[in-house]
Design a protein around this motif. Structure first.
Motif, PDB file in Angstrom:
ATOM      1  N   ILE A 509     -53.218-101.352 105.036  1.00  0.00           N
ATOM      2  CA  ILE A 509     -54.373-100.669 105.613  1.00  0.00           C
ATOM      3  C   ILE A 509     -54.944-101.595 106.676  1.00  0.00           C
ATOM      4  O   ILE A 509     -55.378-102.712 106.368  1.00  0.00           O
ATOM      5  N   LYS A 510     -54.951-101.167 107.927  1.00  0.00           N
ATOM      6  CA  LYS A 510     -55.435-102.010 109.018  1.00  0.00           C
ATOM      7  C   LYS A 510     -56.935-101.780 109.225  1.00  0.00           C
ATOM      8  O   LYS A 510     -57.387-100.647 109.342  1.00  0.00           O
ATOM      9  N   ALA A 517     -68.323 -99.011 104.268  1.00  0.00           N
ATOM     10  CA  ALA A 517     -67.778 -98.837 102.929  1.00  0.00           C
ATOM     11  C   ALA A 517     -68.762 -98.042 102.078  1.00  0.00           C
ATOM     12  O   ALA A 517     -69.964 -97.997 102.360  1.00  0.00           O
ATOM     13  N   GLN A 518     -68.224 -97.419 101.042  1.00  0.00           N
ATOM     14  CA  GLN A 518     -69.041 -96.757 100.035  1.00  0.00           C
ATOM     15  C   GLN A 518     -69.153 -97.703  98.840  1.00  0.00           C
ATOM     16  O   GLN A 518     -68.145 -98.045  98.229  1.00  0.00           O
ATOM     17  N   GLY A 598     -62.151 -96.668 103.353  1.00  0.00           N
ATOM     18  CA  GLY A 598     -61.118 -95.700 103.718  1.00  0.00           C
ATOM     19  C   GLY A 598     -60.699 -94.939 102.473  1.00  0.00           C
ATOM     20  O   GLY A 598     -61.531 -94.385 101.755  1.00  0.00           O
ATOM     21  N   GLU A 599     -59.380 -94.953 102.183  1.00  0.00           N
ATOM     22  CA  GLU A 599     -58.870 -94.279 100.988  1.00  0.00           C
ATOM     23  C   GLU A 599     -58.709 -95.238  99.805  1.00  0.00           C
ATOM     24  O   GLU A 599     -58.320 -94.813  98.717  1.00  0.00           O
ATOM     25  N   LEU A 639     -60.952 -99.072 111.103  1.00  0.00           N
ATOM     26  CA  LEU A 639     -60.552 -98.133 110.061  1.00  0.00           C
ATOM     27  C   LEU A 639     -61.577 -97.020 109.873  1.00  0.00           C
ATOM     28  O   LEU A 639     -61.220 -95.856 109.687  1.00  0.00           O
ATOM     29  N   THR A 640     -62.849 -97.353 109.945  1.00  0.00           N
ATOM     30  CA  THR A 640     -63.919 -96.391 109.722  1.00  0.00           C
ATOM     31  C   THR A 640     -64.827 -96.330 110.948  1.00  0.00           C
ATOM     32  O   THR A 640     -64.692 -97.132 111.879  1.00  0.00           O
ATOM     33  N   LYS A 641     -65.758 -95.407 110.940  1.00  0.00           N
ATOM     34  CA  LYS A 641     -66.718 -95.281 112.027  1.00  0.00           C
ATOM     35  C   LYS A 641     -68.021 -95.979 111.646  1.00  0.00           C
ATOM     36  O   LYS A 641     -68.419 -95.965 110.481  1.00  0.00           O
TER      37      LYS A 641
END
Length: 644
Positions: A509-510, A517-518, A598-599, A639-641
């Motif tokens: 996962i890059k 993050a959650q 992410g996932e 990876l995320t916004k």
């Protein structure tokens, strides 16, 4: 001064070939000779062609620990120095002694060292700015300063004096009320693998830390990814294969070799140890049944092990025709059968182990990448499934047939059933109970103990392997465990200590160095910090209390974005943070939190601290990132916004 980076066509081709060889190596090493169907299924598996990378997106992939070479210093050009790779550090830091700073600037030439650095900050810096991260190459900041310092040759202990222009000042935020700590920054050429970078490095005494170099963004940015699941990833392709039993040579003196798959340090049997702290020398006898010789070597440092101190030295040893420089703790090993024990640090830098072979060095050591193509490679810690139940599994140098220690074990005879039955139970890797009944195929005698052997269907990641497993009832001295022996597969079984869970590795996962993050239902910005062992979270108003005889804690999380939430958690441990020079150690409570990036979702341990003075209210360390996250220092939010 801007960092310079060049890789010519030849180096690029070498990197690409290294990557292709690595992918092929990951595939071939995991082939097993136990059944054609197992090998065939591996060939069809997409995972094994996406194992650990040496290079990704035309950038180096570095492990959490790597060897670094001072490329621009002739006396140290061929000597590898271990370094911690830290995406959380803005500046690279190196261990230096006798650091002196002076300036020819009219307003500053009467000052030196710390007083000079402080004066530069006061006279040329703007309040509340980070100006020291910029270059001094402007007319109004023409400091005209230089730095002289000593680097330590890790093999000989020799001090190498270096002089460089002062490139800038690094401001390090101290803990509590210590304010900002100023350090001189110079530019040095540093190399790892085929990558060489002109790197801004700050100079400091790192003798209290585990590694003499800390690689930060000034090396990593635009050049490398960091994979926290590996140590010495760039050394893997160069690893030589040792047998389960080996002999090393100190000159002509033969040393019996053993291994530790879990402890970091290597140790040498030494007698009559005499330490001269003033001269930084240690003298000692190396005693074997055939020979005794006395050596005097530079003292690298004194290590606290238990309640005693032991000297650490660097010694060059021969394994057949292969010579390796290894850091060794000197201690009395007369109660053990081996004079030399190789720990994980030496194994990670230089070796893999073939559990199915002995004395490979006598035949001439082979590199693992060129070793037998049907070998199965595993790490020192794996997750293996048996009949749908997952167990933590480790390779063992002490057993031949793999061994499952269980809480309860009985042999049953049933009418109409040809074979006796092993009825056994225990707890799996999650602590849940399991109960099995399975036919006993045979019994093996170990000393005076008879162990029943079953034929088990094992799940290694997505693959199925059939292998014999012996059973033994656990005791207080021998707790429940799954130990993998040399007969696990019919062919070679390679042990790679650089990583964990090879069987369950997934495509990477890059991510950037900051992501959203959650965390326990909160959406927050987190810093991805490969230099931290344990993740850390901001906490205020911490209150301790007991609940059913266990320690618990109440605390409030809040951040600058206005997110606030109260938590009550069981304290599952405490973490002691090493202090910088002039500061005291910090002890923090550790709790568990559910984190999703992410996932990827994991329940991990986090330590609680007041992070009000830091830019980010939470950092994700190795204990989260090791689950396949590759961190880039180039930019945040890859990876995320970002949160709005």
């Amino acid at each position: 001064m801007k960092m310079m980076y060049t890789i010519n066509l030849v180096i690029t081709i070498r990197l690409l070939m290294s990557f292709l060889n690595r992918s092929l190596f990951s595939l071939l090493c995991l082939f097993s000779a136990v059944s054609p169907s197992f090998a065939a299924s591996l060939q069809q598996s997409p995972f094994y062609s996406n194992g650990a990378y040496y290079q990704l997106d035309n950038k180096l992939v570095m492990g959490r620990i790597e060897n670094i070479v001072y490329a621009g210093i002739p006396q140290l050009h061929q000597i590898a120095v271990p370094a911690k790779i830290d995406t959380g550090a803005d500046t690279t830091s190196i261990h230096a002694l006798n650091i002196h700073v002076q300036s020819q600037h009219p307003q500053l030439k009467h000052l030196k060292d710390e007083a000079l650095l402080k004066a530069i900050a006061e006279h040329f810096g703007e309040p509340n700015s980070q100006w020291w991260l910029d270059s001094f190459d402007t007319p109004e900041r023409n400091i005209q300063a230089s730095v002289s310092f000593d680097l330590v040759n890790p093999q000989s202990g020799e001090l190498i004096t270096v002089q460089r222009p002062l490139a800038r000042i690094s401001g390090i935020q101290g803990r509590a009320d210590h304010g900002i700590l100023y350090r001189p920054v110079v530019e040095l050429l540093l190399s790892s693998g085929d990558l060489t970078v002109a790197t801004a490095v700050n100079l400091t005494d790192r003798s209290a830390f585990s590694y003499p170099i800390l690689i930060g963004k000034t090396f990593l940015k635009n050049h490398a990814w960091v994979d926290s699941s590996y140590d010495y990833l760039q050394q893997e392709a160069q690893a030589s294969v040792l047998g389960k039993k080996e002999t090393a040579y100190l000159g002509k003196q033969a040393l019996a070799v053993s291994y530790s798959l879990h402890y970091r340090r290597s140790s040498l049997d030494a007698r009559n140890i005499e330490v001269n702290l003033k001269q930084q020398q240690v003298s000692f006898d190396v005693v074997t049944p055939q020979q005794r010789q006395r050596l005097s070597l530079p003292l690298l440092k004194m290590l606290n092990i238990g309640d005693k101190q032991h000297p650490l030295v660097n010694l060059t040893l021969s394994f057949g025709k292969t010579r390796k420089s290894i850091e060794l703790v000197l201690r009395d090993r007369s109660a053990y059968s081996s004079q030399l024990r190789l720990g994980r640090e030496a194994l990670n830098q230089h070796f893999m182990i073939d559990l199915s072979a002995d004395y490979l060095s006598e035949q001439g050591l082979s590199k693992a990448i060129d070793y037998k193509p049907h070998a199965l490679m595993m790490s020192a810690q794996e997750v293996i499934g048996i009949n749908g139940v997952e167990f933590n599994a480790s390779p063992s140098l002490a057993v031949s047939t793999s061994l499952l220690r269980v809480k309860r074990l009985k042999t049953l005879e049933r009418s109409g059933h040809v074979k006796p039955i092993a009825a056994f139970s225990g707890t799996d890797r999650q602590g849940s109970a399991y109960v099995f009944e399975q036919d006993i195929q045979r019994n093996i005698l170990v000393g005076e103990q008879s162990r029943p052997v079953i034929s088990a269907s094992l799940k290694l990641g997505e693959q199925i392997l059939h292998s014999d497993i012996a059973l033994e009832q656990a005791t207080a001295d021998k707790p429940e465990a799954l130990l993998i022996g040399e007969r696990f597969v019919d062919g070679p079984l390679l042990i790679n200590t650089r990583t964990e869970n090879i069987f369950n590795k997934t495509p990477p996962i890059k991510a950037g160095y900051v992501e959203q993050a959650q965390v326990a239902g909160m959406a927050i910005a987190v810093k991805l910090d490969t230099g931290a062992d344990l993740s850390s979270m901001h906490a205020e108003d911490i209150e301790y209390f007991d609940k059913q005889g266990k320690p618990w804690v109440k605390f409030t999380y809040r951040n600058k974005a206005g997110v606030e939430q109260q938590f009550t958690r069981e304290v599952v441990g405490r973490m002691v943070i090493k202090a910088r020079v002039g500061e005291t150690a910090d002890s923090r409570p550790v709790v568990e939190m559910q984190v999703k990036l992410g996932e990827l979702s994991k329940r991990i341990r986090v330590n609680l601290q007041n992070r009000a003075n830091f830019s980010y209210s939470m950092i994700l360390g190795k204990n989260f990132l090791q689950h396949g996250v590759l961190v880039s220092s180039d930019a945040p939010y890859q990876l995320t916004k970002p949160l709005k």
